[in-house]
Write a protein that holds these residues in place. Sequence first.
Motif, mmCIF file in Angstrom:
data_model
loop_
_atom_site.group_PDB
_atom_site.id
_atom_site.type_symbol
_atom_site.label_atom_id
_atom_site.label_comp_id
_atom_site.label_asym_id
_atom_site.label_seq_id
_atom_site.Cartn_x
_atom_site.Cartn_y
_atom_site.Cartn_z
ATOM 1 N N HIS A 28 0.809 -1.224 0.000
ATOM 2 C CA HIS A 28 0.000 0.000 0.000
ATOM 3 C C HIS A 28 0.844 1.277 0.000
ATOM 4 O O HIS A 28 0.348 2.340 -0.341
ATOM 5 C CB HIS A 28 -0.988 -0.005 1.172
ATOM 6 C CG HIS A 28 -0.354 0.168 2.512
ATOM 7 N ND1 HIS A 28 0.362 -0.828 3.134
ATOM 8 C CD2 HIS A 28 -0.325 1.222 3.346
ATOM 9 C CE1 HIS A 28 0.805 -0.395 4.299
ATOM 10 N NE2 HIS A 28 0.401 0.855 4.450
ATOM 11 N N THR A 29 2.131 1.194 0.359
ATOM 12 C CA THR A 29 2.967 2.399 0.335
ATOM 13 C C THR A 29 4.258 2.225 -0.460
ATOM 14 O O THR A 29 4.742 3.182 -1.038
ATOM 15 C CB THR A 29 3.358 2.845 1.759
ATOM 16 O OG1 THR A 29 4.077 1.794 2.399
ATOM 17 C CG2 THR A 29 2.148 3.189 2.571
ATOM 18 N N ASN A 64 11.430 1.789 -1.306
ATOM 19 C CA ASN A 64 11.101 3.062 -0.667
ATOM 20 C C ASN A 64 11.925 4.255 -1.165
ATOM 21 O O ASN A 64 11.848 5.323 -0.592
ATOM 22 C CB ASN A 64 11.199 2.947 0.851
ATOM 23 C CG ASN A 64 12.580 2.554 1.317
ATOM 24 O OD1 ASN A 64 13.382 2.038 0.551
ATOM 25 N ND2 ASN A 64 12.857 2.786 2.575
ATOM 26 N N ILE A 91 10.432 6.994 1.042
ATOM 27 C CA ILE A 91 9.079 6.739 1.535
ATOM 28 C C ILE A 91 9.119 6.064 2.905
ATOM 29 O O ILE A 91 9.799 5.060 3.099
ATOM 30 C CB ILE A 91 8.308 5.854 0.537
ATOM 31 C CG1 ILE A 91 8.258 6.536 -0.823
ATOM 32 C CG2 ILE A 91 6.905 5.550 1.054
ATOM 33 C CD1 ILE A 91 7.885 5.627 -1.963
ATOM 34 N N GLU A 93 6.728 4.216 5.718
ATOM 35 C CA GLU A 93 5.460 3.491 5.780
ATOM 36 C C GLU A 93 4.669 3.882 7.016
ATOM 37 O O GLU A 93 5.210 4.011 8.115
ATOM 38 C CB GLU A 93 5.733 1.988 5.808
ATOM 39 C CG GLU A 93 4.481 1.154 5.898
ATOM 40 C CD GLU A 93 4.785 -0.332 6.004
ATOM 41 O OE1 GLU A 93 3.845 -1.109 5.799
ATOM 42 O OE2 GLU A 93 5.918 -0.706 6.302
ATOM 43 N N VAL A 97 -0.918 5.265 4.619
ATOM 44 C CA VAL A 97 -0.291 5.952 3.488
ATOM 45 C C VAL A 97 1.223 5.912 3.611
ATOM 46 O O VAL A 97 1.766 5.624 4.670
ATOM 47 C CB VAL A 97 -0.743 7.433 3.392
ATOM 48 C CG1 VAL A 97 -2.230 7.541 3.108
ATOM 49 C CG2 VAL A 97 -0.364 8.196 4.639
ATOM 50 N N GLY A 98 1.884 6.238 2.510
ATOM 51 C CA GLY A 98 3.318 6.461 2.532
ATOM 52 C C GLY A 98 3.564 7.955 2.668
ATOM 53 O O GLY A 98 2.903 8.768 2.021
ATOM 54 N N ILE A 128 2.282 12.665 0.503
ATOM 55 C CA ILE A 128 1.698 11.393 0.921
ATOM 56 C C ILE A 128 1.168 10.692 -0.325
ATOM 57 O O ILE A 128 0.827 11.353 -1.310
ATOM 58 C CB ILE A 128 0.560 11.563 1.963
ATOM 59 C CG1 ILE A 128 -0.592 12.395 1.386
ATOM 60 C CG2 ILE A 128 1.089 12.166 3.248
ATOM 61 C CD1 ILE A 128 -1.825 12.423 2.271
ATOM 62 N N HIS A 129 1.162 9.385 -0.287
ATOM 63 C CA HIS A 129 0.558 8.635 -1.391
ATOM 64 C C HIS A 129 0.002 7.319 -0.871
ATOM 65 O O HIS A 129 0.346 6.863 0.219
ATOM 66 C CB HIS A 129 1.564 8.396 -2.526
ATOM 67 C CG HIS A 129 2.516 7.286 -2.255
ATOM 68 N ND1 HIS A 129 3.743 7.494 -1.692
ATOM 69 C CD2 HIS A 129 2.411 5.958 -2.460
ATOM 70 C CE1 HIS A 129 4.366 6.333 -1.554
ATOM 71 N NE2 HIS A 129 3.574 5.383 -2.014
ATOM 72 N N ARG A 130 -0.833 6.724 -1.684
ATOM 73 C CA ARG A 130 -1.437 5.433 -1.370
ATOM 74 C C ARG A 130 -1.504 4.629 -2.657
ATOM 75 O O ARG A 130 -1.952 5.137 -3.692
ATOM 76 C CB ARG A 130 -2.838 5.629 -0.790
ATOM 77 C CG ARG A 130 -3.667 4.382 -0.584
ATOM 78 C CD ARG A 130 -3.142 3.522 0.529
ATOM 79 N NE ARG A 130 -3.856 2.256 0.555
ATOM 80 C CZ ARG A 130 -4.145 1.603 1.649
ATOM 81 N NH1 ARG A 130 -3.782 2.048 2.813
ATOM 82 N NH2 ARG A 130 -4.784 0.460 1.573
ATOM 83 N N ASN A 131 -1.040 3.385 -2.612
ATOM 84 C CA ASN A 131 -1.091 2.487 -3.768
ATOM 85 C C ASN A 131 -2.321 1.596 -3.679
ATOM 86 O O ASN A 131 -2.691 1.139 -2.599
ATOM 87 C CB ASN A 131 0.138 1.592 -3.816
ATOM 88 C CG ASN A 131 1.413 2.370 -3.979
ATOM 89 O OD1 ASN A 131 1.420 3.440 -4.557
ATOM 90 N ND2 ASN A 131 2.501 1.839 -3.473
#
Length: 163
Positions: A28-29, A64, A91, A93, A97-98, A128-131
């Motif tokens: 997810h991150t 990361n 990144i 964790e 989110v990352g 921030i991001h989310r996969n």
Amino acid sequence: MKNIILFVFLLVTSIINEVTAQEHEDHHTFFRENSVTVSLGAGFNDEVSHLGLNSRFYYNVSENICFGPEMTWFKLSNGNIIETNFVLHYIFETPLVGIYPVVGSNYTKENLETETHDNWNLVFGVGIHRNFRNFGCFAEYTQKRFTHFENIFNLGLMYTIHY
């Protein structure tokens, strides 16, 4: 007979997909090592108070660490501004989110009706991001510093290509 063959085909396909997914579990991150991420989004620059079009191309060195170029284009009533960044992310964790710092360099070219300006700056910020498997979304706040001081906000979608 067609239904049985179709059922067996779908069953085998789903089993193969499940085994492949287990071998390469998407996170997810984090990103897969040696993958590439492309993205498209919107950018807002507080100095010019306009929305721009943002695109990115990142190489994910490890799960990361990623780096790469970004470009944002702002259309103004009297011309346009093109901002090109080269940035590095590390990144961290979290459960949802990352979170990553943004560090890099910026080249800005302002093409106005009566004149043209260009300058180099440093870029610092946080994102921030989310996969969601190969897709993802991000939000970033960055500052340009050196020649200009500007606040920039970016929101967008990304897609990761696995080798």
